[in-house]
Write a protein that holds these residues in place. Structure first.
Motif, PDB file in Angstrom:
ATOM      1  N   UNK A 126     -35.371  23.472  34.453  1.00 59.89           N
ATOM      2  CA  UNK A 126     -36.430  23.122  33.511  1.00 59.89           C
ATOM      3  C   UNK A 126     -37.733  22.766  34.229  1.00 59.89           C
ATOM      4  N   UNK A 127     -37.629  22.151  35.391  1.00 63.45           N
ATOM      5  CA  UNK A 127     -38.832  21.740  36.109  1.00 63.45           C
ATOM      6  C   UNK A 127     -39.482  22.908  36.845  1.00 63.45           C
ATOM      7  N   UNK A 128     -38.669  23.735  37.510  1.00 62.67           N
ATOM      8  CA  UNK A 128     -39.208  24.809  38.345  1.00 62.67           C
ATOM      9  C   UNK A 128     -39.233  26.159  37.655  1.00 62.67           C
ATOM     10  N   UNK A 129     -38.444  26.348  36.627  1.00 64.26           N
ATOM     11  CA  UNK A 129     -38.363  27.651  35.990  1.00 64.26           C
ATOM     12  C   UNK A 129     -37.548  28.612  36.830  1.00 64.26           C
ATOM     13  N   UNK A 130     -37.996  29.860  36.898  1.00 59.73           N
ATOM     14  CA  UNK A 130     -37.258  30.877  37.642  1.00 59.73           C
ATOM     15  C   UNK A 130     -37.332  30.645  39.146  1.00 59.73           C
ATOM     16  N   UNK A 131     -38.274  29.847  39.613  1.00 62.84           N
ATOM     17  CA  UNK A 131     -38.358  29.544  41.040  1.00 62.84           C
ATOM     18  C   UNK A 131     -37.209  28.673  41.531  1.00 62.84           C
ATOM     19  N   UNK A 132     -36.375  28.183  40.628  1.00 59.83           N
ATOM     20  CA  UNK A 132     -35.226  27.385  41.058  1.00 59.83           C
ATOM     21  C   UNK A 132     -34.174  28.238  41.759  1.00 59.83           C
ATOM     22  N   UNK A 133     -34.163  29.553  41.516  1.00 59.98           N
ATOM     23  CA  UNK A 133     -33.188  30.433  42.166  1.00 59.98           C
ATOM     24  C   UNK A 133     -33.742  30.896  43.508  1.00 59.98           C
ATOM     25  N   UNK A 134     -32.930  30.797  44.537  1.00 58.69           N
ATOM     26  CA  UNK A 134     -33.297  31.261  45.866  1.00 58.69           C
ATOM     27  C   UNK A 134     -32.028  31.585  46.647  1.00 58.69           C
ATOM     28  N   UNK A 135     -32.158  32.441  47.634  1.00 63.69           N
ATOM     29  CA  UNK A 135     -31.014  32.820  48.453  1.00 63.69           C
ATOM     30  C   UNK A 135     -30.748  31.746  49.504  1.00 63.69           C
ATOM     31  N   UNK A 136     -29.480  31.605  49.842  1.00 65.84           N
ATOM     32  CA  UNK A 136     -29.037  30.628  50.833  1.00 65.84           C
ATOM     33  C   UNK A 136     -28.430  31.382  52.008  1.00 65.84           C
ATOM     34  N   UNK A 137     -28.928  31.130  53.196  1.00 67.45           N
ATOM     35  CA  UNK A 137     -28.435  31.763  54.423  1.00 67.45           C
ATOM     36  C   UNK A 137     -27.657  30.719  55.210  1.00 67.45           C
ATOM     37  N   UNK A 302     -35.435  39.118  29.804  1.00 73.16           N
ATOM     38  CA  UNK A 302     -34.092  38.957  30.337  1.00 73.16           C
ATOM     39  C   UNK A 302     -34.067  38.257  31.691  1.00 73.16           C
ATOM     40  N   UNK A 303     -35.164  37.658  32.111  1.00 73.16           N
ATOM     41  CA  UNK A 303     -35.190  36.948  33.381  1.00 73.16           C
ATOM     42  C   UNK A 303     -34.298  35.718  33.369  1.00 73.16           C
ATOM     43  N   UNK A 304     -34.101  35.147  34.558  1.00 73.72           N
ATOM     44  CA  UNK A 304     -33.208  33.991  34.684  1.00 73.72           C
ATOM     45  C   UNK A 304     -33.784  32.743  34.039  1.00 73.72           C
ATOM     46  N   UNK A 305     -35.095  32.635  33.938  1.00 71.50           N
ATOM     47  CA  UNK A 305     -35.714  31.441  33.391  1.00 71.50           C
ATOM     48  C   UNK A 305     -37.183  31.677  33.138  1.00 71.50           C
ATOM     49  N   UNK A 306     -37.887  30.660  32.634  1.00 71.56           N
ATOM     50  CA  UNK A 306     -39.326  30.808  32.407  1.00 71.56           C
ATOM     51  C   UNK A 306     -40.078  30.934  33.722  1.00 71.56           C
ATOM     52  N   UNK A 307     -41.218  31.604  33.660  1.00 68.50           N
ATOM     53  CA  UNK A 307     -42.014  31.797  34.874  1.00 68.50           C
ATOM     54  C   UNK A 307     -42.534  30.463  35.389  1.00 68.50           C
ATOM     55  N   UNK A 308     -42.940  29.576  34.504  1.00 68.57           N
ATOM     56  CA  UNK A 308     -43.427  28.254  34.875  1.00 68.57           C
ATOM     57  C   UNK A 308     -42.550  27.206  34.208  1.00 68.57           C
TER      58      UNK A 308
END
Length: 448
Positions: A126-137, A302-308
């Motif tokens: 809710x706070x970050x939107x779609x930017x909450x998803x990121x790859x983990x190495x 159909x994105x994972x979340x809101x842009x903002x």
């Protein structure tokens, strides 16, 4: 007459009126309905028990047949015999990787780790939107995270996953992966898988996973031996899209905005975007932070979340009007007065130096000023305020080394510096041999 009728009736014969007869008939009908209902319930329960017993028998018989087939014919749970497995796994490294992957599945079956979205993760979305998803190495992966959604594989068999799974609130979720760099001899798989997943296995080769092979357009699901050819080969610059329907467990793919008809079913798990390769390559993923190539995904969002998210993004570069930082950094009236005082003091220093140069008969543009610490310049008025005097006595000089400074002591021992350097402010070397100018000559402003 009524009395005669009553007298004629025998004493032991019960008297029934019409209303009582009707009540008794109603009781008998209700008892019949209850009996019928009871028979129906018993029949339904018996059918359910029978179906359960039948399902259990089928499961047990299938397991026994699988074990017998493994003991007699050497066929494993993937339906592959020992001879076929030896042909599909020609070298020792591939066989060892296969056995380690099966051991990993037995150690970490699905559900052994809770991978559902927690309340903290939902708050993060809710706070970050779609930017909450990121790859983990991870440390055991030979890859480098160039940004949140860009990964560079640097050789070997490696697999990366996102930090968060796909949500399940909407009917469809979609993301795209662009091939940035990939040599022709490097194999790459893009798809979905559960977590944890072996870091050295390709997507779709282990249980609870499905992956699209970029090199030949085939899809692997839960097995490295079985695949279905549904698409085409992808090259550098192509974009592969993956759609997921959480309510039905259907996974489908698209290439450069064109959707394939073939689907993968039965993926009713907590799935993570998973990308793997067996060599050096790089990719960039789009979870909805920018527009999709597949137009339908943009229209239906159909994105994972809101842009903002709920947290406002940083201001645009160059838009610095009426900001809190500028208001905080704005100088006050006292600071302005201090700046004016410093400017006046500096002008007074210049005037004093010019007057001294005229008295000594030296040119003003080549004067060298060596002010010792705590001294007052020659020719300076004695009634100079103390604040101005402090400014004139080296306020702009760099700090001297202190004798109790350990760094200065080390430098002194090394013989590379002095504890009391002489600081000179000069523009030119004074020409002592030149004839002095008369005091009546107009002085040029000395530039310090």
């Amino acid at each position: 007459m009524a009395s005669l009728a009553l007298a004629a009736r025998p004493l032991n014969t019960p008297y029934r009126s019409g209303s009582n007869a009707k009540v008794n008939d109603g009781d008998e009908s209700e008892e019949g309905e209850l009996v019928v209902l009871l028979i129906i319930v018993v029949a339904i329960c018996g059918a359910l028990v029978g179906l359960g017993v039948l399902f259990l028998l089928v499961y047990v018989c299938t397991s026994i047949a699988r074990r017998i087939r493994w003991w007699i014919f050497g066929v494993d749970e993937d339906g592959v015999s020992e001879g076929m497995r030896s042909r599909l796994l020609p070298d020792e490294d591939s066989r060892q990787s296969y056995e380690l992957a099966r051991a990993f599945e037995r150690q970490y079956p699905y559900g052994s780790i809770d991978t559902q979205l927690t309340s903290e993760q939902q708050t993060q979305i809710r706070e970050k939107g779609v930017d909450a998803w990121e790859f983990v190495v991870n440390l055991d992966v030979n890859a480098m995270l160039q940004s949140k959604t860009e990964v560079l594989f640097m050789g070997g068999e490696n697999c990366v996953q996102t930090n968060l799974p796909l949500p399940k609130a909407n009917s469809v979720y979609y993301f795209e992966v662009k091939l940035v760099e990939k040599p022709a001899d490097v194999n790459m798989w893009i798809g979905l898988a559960t977590k944890p997943y072996p870091a050295w296995r390709m997507t779709g080769w282990n249980k609870y996973s499905a992956g699209y092979c970029v090199n030949n357009g085939s899809v692997h699901q839960n097995s490295p031996f079985k695949s279905a050819h549904i698409g085409e080969q992808l090259f550098v610059g192509d974009i592969l899209g993956i759609g997921y329907q959480p309510r039905s467990g259907v996974v489908w793919f698209s290439r450069n905005g064109r959707r394939y008809k073939a689907i993968v079913s039965g993926m009713l798990y907590d799935l993570f975007p998973t990308i793997s390769a067996d060599g050096p390559c790089s990719f960039s993923a789009n979870f909805g932070q920018r527009g999709f190539v597949f137009i339908e995904a943009n229209v239906k969002r159909w994105g994972f979340g809101p842009v903002e998210g709920s947290i406002a993004p940083p201001p645009i570069y160059g838009a610095n009007q009426n900001t809190i930082l500028l208001e905080t950094a704005a100088p006050s009236s006292e600071d302005d007065n201090d700046d004016d005082d410093e400017a006046d003091d500096e002008r007074s220093e210049v005037d004093a130096s010019n007057s001294n140069s005229h008295q000594l008969g030296m040119p003003t543009d080549s004067i060298a000023i060596n002010i010792p610490e705590g001294a007052i310049p020659v020719g300076a008025p004695h009634d100079t305020p103390r604040s101005n005097r402090r400014r004139q006595t080296g306020s702009r000089r760099p700090p001297l080394y202190q004798k109790n400074d350990p760094i200065a002591a080390q430098l002194l021992e090394a013989g590379e510096t002095s504890l009391e350097p002489v600081v000179s402010y000069r523009n030119k070397q004074p020409d002592l041999l030149s004839s002095p100018r008369s005091s009546s000559t107009s002085a040029e402003p000395a530039s310090l």
